[in-house]
Design a protein around this motif. Sequence first.
Motif, PDB file in Angstrom:
ATOM      1  N   PHE A  93       0.829  -1.204   0.000  1.00  0.00           N
ATOM      2  CA  PHE A  93       0.000   0.000   0.000  1.00  0.00           C
ATOM      3  C   PHE A  93       0.866   1.258   0.000  1.00  0.00           C
ATOM      4  N   VAL A  94       1.865   1.288   0.870  1.00  0.00           N
ATOM      5  CA  VAL A  94       2.768   2.446   0.922  1.00  0.00           C
ATOM      6  C   VAL A  94       3.565   2.562  -0.379  1.00  0.00           C
ATOM      7  N   THR A  95       3.983   1.422  -0.922  1.00  0.00           N
ATOM      8  CA  THR A  95       4.738   1.426  -2.175  1.00  0.00           C
ATOM      9  C   THR A  95       3.891   1.961  -3.329  1.00  0.00           C
ATOM     10  N   GLY A  96       2.606   1.579  -3.369  1.00  0.00           N
ATOM     11  CA  GLY A  96       1.723   2.081  -4.418  1.00  0.00           C
ATOM     12  C   GLY A  96       1.566   3.592  -4.365  1.00  0.00           C
ATOM     13  N   ILE A  97       1.424   4.132  -3.157  1.00  0.00           N
ATOM     14  CA  ILE A  97       1.326   5.586  -3.007  1.00  0.00           C
ATOM     15  C   ILE A  97       2.633   6.251  -3.450  1.00  0.00           C
ATOM     16  N   ALA A  98       3.756   5.660  -3.044  1.00  0.00           N
ATOM     17  CA  ALA A  98       5.058   6.225  -3.421  1.00  0.00           C
ATOM     18  C   ALA A  98       5.252   6.197  -4.936  1.00  0.00           C
ATOM     19  N   LEU A  99       4.846   5.113  -5.574  1.00  0.00           N
ATOM     20  CA  LEU A  99       4.972   5.018  -7.029  1.00  0.00           C
ATOM     21  C   LEU A  99       4.144   6.103  -7.726  1.00  0.00           C
ATOM     22  N   GLY A 100       2.930   6.346  -7.222  1.00  0.00           N
ATOM     23  CA  GLY A 100       2.091   7.384  -7.817  1.00  0.00           C
ATOM     24  C   GLY A 100       2.680   8.771  -7.659  1.00  0.00           C
ATOM     25  N   ILE A 101       3.199   9.054  -6.473  1.00  0.00           N
ATOM     26  CA  ILE A 101       3.787  10.375  -6.218  1.00  0.00           C
ATOM     27  C   ILE A 101       5.042  10.579  -7.069  1.00  0.00           C
ATOM     28  N   VAL A 102       5.899   9.568  -7.117  1.00  0.00           N
ATOM     29  CA  VAL A 102       7.128   9.666  -7.909  1.00  0.00           C
ATOM     30  C   VAL A 102       6.791   9.815  -9.396  1.00  0.00           C
ATOM     31  N   THR A 103       5.799   9.068  -9.853  1.00  0.00           N
ATOM     32  CA  THR A 103       5.394   9.169 -11.262  1.00  0.00           C
ATOM     33  C   THR A 103       4.915  10.572 -11.600  1.00  0.00           C
ATOM     34  N   ASP A 104       4.105  11.143 -10.717  1.00  0.00           N
ATOM     35  CA  ASP A 104       3.521  12.461 -10.994  1.00  0.00           C
ATOM     36  C   ASP A 104       4.543  13.583 -10.881  1.00  0.00           C
ATOM     37  N   LEU A 105       5.371  13.534  -9.854  1.00  0.00           N
ATOM     38  CA  LEU A 105       6.268  14.654  -9.583  1.00  0.00           C
ATOM     39  C   LEU A 105       7.637  14.527 -10.248  1.00  0.00           C
ATOM     40  N   LEU A 106       8.112  13.301 -10.455  1.00  0.00           N
ATOM     41  CA  LEU A 106       9.463  13.115 -10.965  1.00  0.00           C
ATOM     42  C   LEU A 106       9.506  12.499 -12.358  1.00  0.00           C
ATOM     43  N   PHE A 135      -2.272  14.072  -9.814  1.00  0.00           N
ATOM     44  CA  PHE A 135      -1.631  13.522  -8.617  1.00  0.00           C
ATOM     45  C   PHE A 135      -2.392  12.299  -8.121  1.00  0.00           C
ATOM     46  N   PHE A 136      -3.693  12.411  -7.978  1.00  0.00           N
ATOM     47  CA  PHE A 136      -4.502  11.293  -7.473  1.00  0.00           C
ATOM     48  C   PHE A 136      -4.696  10.218  -8.540  1.00  0.00           C
ATOM     49  N   LEU A 137      -4.811  10.609  -9.791  1.00  0.00           N
ATOM     50  CA  LEU A 137      -4.966   9.621 -10.857  1.00  0.00           C
ATOM     51  C   LEU A 137      -3.704   8.774 -11.014  1.00  0.00           C
ATOM     52  N   ASN A 138      -2.546   9.385 -10.851  1.00  0.00           N
ATOM     53  CA  ASN A 138      -1.302   8.621 -10.938  1.00  0.00           C
ATOM     54  C   ASN A 138      -1.157   7.638  -9.783  1.00  0.00           C
ATOM     55  N   ILE A 139      -1.647   8.007  -8.610  1.00  0.00           N
ATOM     56  CA  ILE A 139      -1.610   7.074  -7.475  1.00  0.00           C
ATOM     57  C   ILE A 139      -2.527   5.883  -7.749  1.00  0.00           C
ATOM     58  N   LEU A 140      -3.741   6.136  -8.237  1.00  0.00           N
ATOM     59  CA  LEU A 140      -4.652   5.041  -8.570  1.00  0.00           C
ATOM     60  C   LEU A 140      -4.068   4.156  -9.663  1.00  0.00           C
ATOM     61  N   TYR A 141      -3.481   4.788 -10.670  1.00  0.00           N
ATOM     62  CA  TYR A 141      -2.897   4.022 -11.762  1.00  0.00           C
ATOM     63  C   TYR A 141      -1.722   3.180 -11.281  1.00  0.00           C
TER      64      TYR A 141
END
Length: 212
Positions: A93-106, A135-141
């Motif tokens: 769960f934490v990894t999925g959130i991190a992947l979404g944030i990194v995808t969106d911002l970096l 930001f939220f769509l990338n986390i879901l994706y």
Amino acid sequence: MSKKKQDKKPAIEKEASYYRLHTEAVKSLVEADESNSPEVSKEELRKYTSGNRFNIPMWGKMLFIKFWFAGAVCFFFLWGLSSYMADLMDTLFVTGIALGIVTDLLTNNALRFIEKTQGEAERWIMVTVRGYASFFLNILYSFVVLFLVYTLYNMINAGYAMATGKADVVLLGVGPILFGLFYLGFDLLLIQYKRWMIDIFGKRKSHVAKKA
């Protein structure tokens, strides 16, 4: 006036012109700022910042960036948090959130930064909208892609256990390189599927418009 003096005059004028040009160049350089400097395109800057010895194609750079960031998240979160979180689902769960944030911002910003033409990087990005929604769509994706990667690991290990009868042996462990490759593969498949769906609906829309 002697011939010797006549020969010296052009030489003196040439030397004076030489120093005058250099003085003006130095003055322009000292007084240069954003207001009086000409704009230089990205293409012109790349001529002086990158050599031609190793010419990596743009698609190769895009794929490497996506792979590298996914592998980095695996290293820092799946590996880094596994010793602190007892439950695997919490770690995922934490990894999925991190992947979404990194995808969106970096990741997506890095892809857009290296693109040579406007919009070139969009074909490598699933969520192309900008703003808070991305930001939220990338986390879901990222949760979707992470679920597919997790399922693939389980299928490979379960298939190996069934084939060999060794239920306690794990064939594939989670590592940054393999995780990054799996994540990149599913990401590209989903992006391609999105493009197919857009093409299909676009053709249907134009077909209906022609009938009307």
